[in-house]
Design a protein around this motif. Sequence first.
Motif, short mmCIF file in Angstrom:
data_model
loop_
_atom_site.label_atom_id
_atom_site.label_comp_id
_atom_site.label_asym_id
_atom_site.label_seq_id
_atom_site.Cartn_x
_atom_site.Cartn_y
_atom_site.Cartn_z
N ILE A 89 0.81 -1.22 0.00
CA ILE A 89 0.00 0.00 0.00
C ILE A 89 0.84 1.27 0.00
CG2 ILE A 89 -1.96 -1.16 1.06
CD1 ILE A 89 -1.29 0.19 3.69
N TYR A 90 2.18 1.14 0.01
CA TYR A 90 3.01 2.34 -0.13
C TYR A 90 2.77 2.98 -1.49
CZ TYR A 90 5.72 0.94 3.99
OH TYR A 90 6.11 0.61 5.26
N GLY A 91 2.77 4.31 -1.51
CA GLY A 91 2.53 5.04 -2.74
C GLY A 91 1.17 5.73 -2.71
N ILE A 92 0.70 6.09 -3.87
CA ILE A 92 -0.54 6.87 -3.98
C ILE A 92 -1.68 5.98 -4.47
CG2 ILE A 92 -1.62 8.86 -5.10
CD1 ILE A 92 1.16 10.12 -5.32
N ASP A 93 -2.77 5.98 -3.71
CA ASP A 93 -4.01 5.27 -4.07
C ASP A 93 -3.80 3.78 -4.31
OD1 ASP A 93 -5.52 7.58 -3.84
OD2 ASP A 93 -5.27 8.12 -5.96
N LYS A 94 -3.01 3.15 -3.45
CA LYS A 94 -2.79 1.71 -3.54
C LYS A 94 -3.70 0.92 -2.60
CE LYS A 94 0.70 2.08 -6.43
NZ LYS A 94 2.08 1.81 -5.98
N VAL A 95 -4.37 1.60 -1.68
CA VAL A 95 -5.23 0.92 -0.71
C VAL A 95 -6.53 0.51 -1.37
CG1 VAL A 95 -6.50 1.14 1.47
CG2 VAL A 95 -4.23 2.18 1.23
N THR A 134 -5.18 14.76 7.23
CA THR A 134 -4.58 14.38 5.96
C THR A 134 -4.87 12.92 5.64
OG1 THR A 134 -2.42 13.58 6.74
CG2 THR A 134 -2.67 15.97 6.46
N ASN A 135 -4.64 12.57 4.39
CA ASN A 135 -4.80 11.19 3.92
C ASN A 135 -3.44 10.54 3.71
OD1 ASN A 135 -4.11 12.84 1.75
ND2 ASN A 135 -5.20 11.58 0.26
N ILE A 136 -2.49 10.89 4.56
CA ILE A 136 -1.10 10.48 4.39
C ILE A 136 -0.60 9.86 5.69
CG2 ILE A 136 1.24 11.29 3.83
CD1 ILE A 136 -0.21 13.84 2.66
N ALA A 137 0.18 8.79 5.58
CA ALA A 137 0.89 8.22 6.72
C ALA A 137 2.32 7.93 6.28
CB ALA A 137 0.21 6.94 7.20
N ILE A 138 3.29 8.31 7.12
CA ILE A 138 4.70 8.15 6.80
C ILE A 138 5.32 7.12 7.74
CG2 ILE A 138 6.94 9.31 6.56
CD1 ILE A 138 4.84 10.30 4.59
N ILE A 139 6.05 6.16 7.15
CA ILE A 139 6.66 5.09 7.91
C ILE A 139 8.15 5.00 7.54
CG2 ILE A 139 6.72 2.56 8.25
CD1 ILE A 139 4.36 3.91 9.59
N THR A 140 8.99 4.71 8.53
CA THR A 140 10.41 4.47 8.28
C THR A 140 10.59 3.05 7.77
OG1 THR A 140 11.06 6.05 9.99
CG2 THR A 140 12.72 4.45 9.30
N THR A 141 11.20 2.92 6.62
CA THR A 141 11.40 1.61 6.01
C THR A 141 12.90 1.34 5.94
OG1 THR A 141 11.35 2.64 3.83
CG2 THR A 141 9.29 1.73 4.65
N VAL A 155 -0.59 7.11 0.72
CA VAL A 155 -1.52 8.21 0.43
C VAL A 155 -2.78 7.60 -0.16
CG1 VAL A 155 -1.83 10.40 -0.78
CG2 VAL A 155 0.47 9.70 -0.08
N ALA A 156 -3.90 7.74 0.53
CA ALA A 156 -5.15 7.14 0.06
C ALA A 156 -6.32 7.79 0.76
CB ALA A 156 -5.15 5.63 0.34
N PRO A 157 -7.47 7.90 0.08
CA PRO A 157 -8.63 8.54 0.71
C PRO A 157 -9.11 7.81 1.96
CG PRO A 157 -9.22 7.53 -1.40
CD PRO A 157 -7.74 7.53 -1.32
#
Length: 385
Positions: A122-128, A149-156, A165-167
Motif C-alpha cells: 500500500i506504499y505510494g498513492i491510491d494503492k489501498v 490528511t490522507n497520508i501516513a509516513i513510515i520508516t522503512t 496516500v489514500a482517501p
Amino acid sequence: MINPFEFRTVSALQVEWGGAGRLGTMLCGRFAARNVLLVTDRGLVRAGLIAPIVEGLDQAGFRVAVFDAVVADPPEQVVTDCVTAARQAGVDIVVGLGGGSSLDIAKLVAVLLVSEQPLSEIYGIDKVRGPRLPLVLVPTTAGTGSEVTNIAIITTGETTKMGVVAPQLYADFVLLDAELTLGLPPLHTAATGIDAMVHAIEAYTSRIRKNPLSDALAREALRLLGAHLVPACRNGADRQARESMLLGAMLAGQAFANAPVAAVHALAYPLGGHYHVPHGLSNALMLGPVLRFNTREAAPLYAELAAVLGVAGEGDTSARANAFVAHMERLMNDSGAPRRLRDVGVVEDMLPVLARDAMKQTRLLVNNPVALGEEDALALYREAF
C-alpha cells in the motif's frame, strides 16, 4: 478562470478546549462500535494524559485496549505490532491520540485490520483497496496536521521513509482540544509549529494541485501560525496561542492534503532517516535554503504570503518575496530551534548521501515550483550546514 479541482477532507471535526474529557460521549452518538484501540506513546501515558481519557471512554460504555509503543519516525515493526495487539483485543474502532506518528500508525492499522493487503503493497498513492475500521484522531501537537490528511509516513529499512496516500486515511471524526498541547516543551512547540508553517507555504506554492480552496486555507493557517508561534514558545500556558497554533496546523493540514508539499519535506526526510532529527525540526533547518532556491519562480506567491504576515507592504515583487524569506528566518531564530545542520549532529561528509537519498522522494519533488536535481540538493544541504 478557475481550473477544475477536487478537494477532500475529514468527515467531521470538533474544536473544544477540554473536549478530550468528553471523547467517550462524543463517540457514543457517532459510532456503533464499542471496542476501542487507543494508539498513543508512552510519554503521554507517563505524563498522565491518557488515563483520564480511557476512564471517560470506559464510563461511556467503551472497552479500551491501549497500544502505547509508538515512537518518533515509527518503523514498520510498530505497525505490525499494533495490528497484532488490535486483533488480540478484538477492536472495532481505532482512536489515534498523540503526535503525528501516533496518528499515522492509527490510520494504517485501521486499514490493515480489515484488509488482505500487506503494508508493503500500500506504499505510494491510491494503492489501498477496500474499507477500514472507524477512525478517530486527536492530535496533541500543533504541527503535522496528520489528523486531517490522507497520508501516513513510515520508516522503512535503516534510513528511508515511505508514504501511504489514500482517501481511506481520512478520519471519520477529529477532535481538536488545545488543552492537550499545554505540556508541550518550547523546542517541541517550535519544531512542530514551523512544520505547520512549512505545510502552509508549500501547499501555497505546490506546482501541480494548488487550488483556490487550498490557497485560502494556507493563507489563514500561515496568519494564525505566524502570529502565535513565538508567544506559544515563550509561554506554554497561553491559551489563545495554543488554540491558534492547533487550529492553524489543522488548516495547513487540510491545505497540503489537497495541494501536496515539496522540496523542503523531500530534503527533510533524509535528516530524519540518518540522524533521527525530529520531522518538524528537519523542515525548519531546510526551509530557508529551499525558499531562497525557489524564489526564482515562486517570488509572486511569496510576495502574497508576505502580505498575509504583515511584512513589507511596499517594494517590487522581488523585494516583498525576499522580505518574506527574511521574516520566516527571523521567526525561526526567535523560536529557539537549532538553525544549522551541524547543530543537530550532521557531519559534512554525509551531505552527498543526504542529497542522493532526497532524490528518492519523487512524490514530493514533482510538486516543487522549481525543478531540483541532486546537485541542487547538495548545494542546499551545504547552505544549511
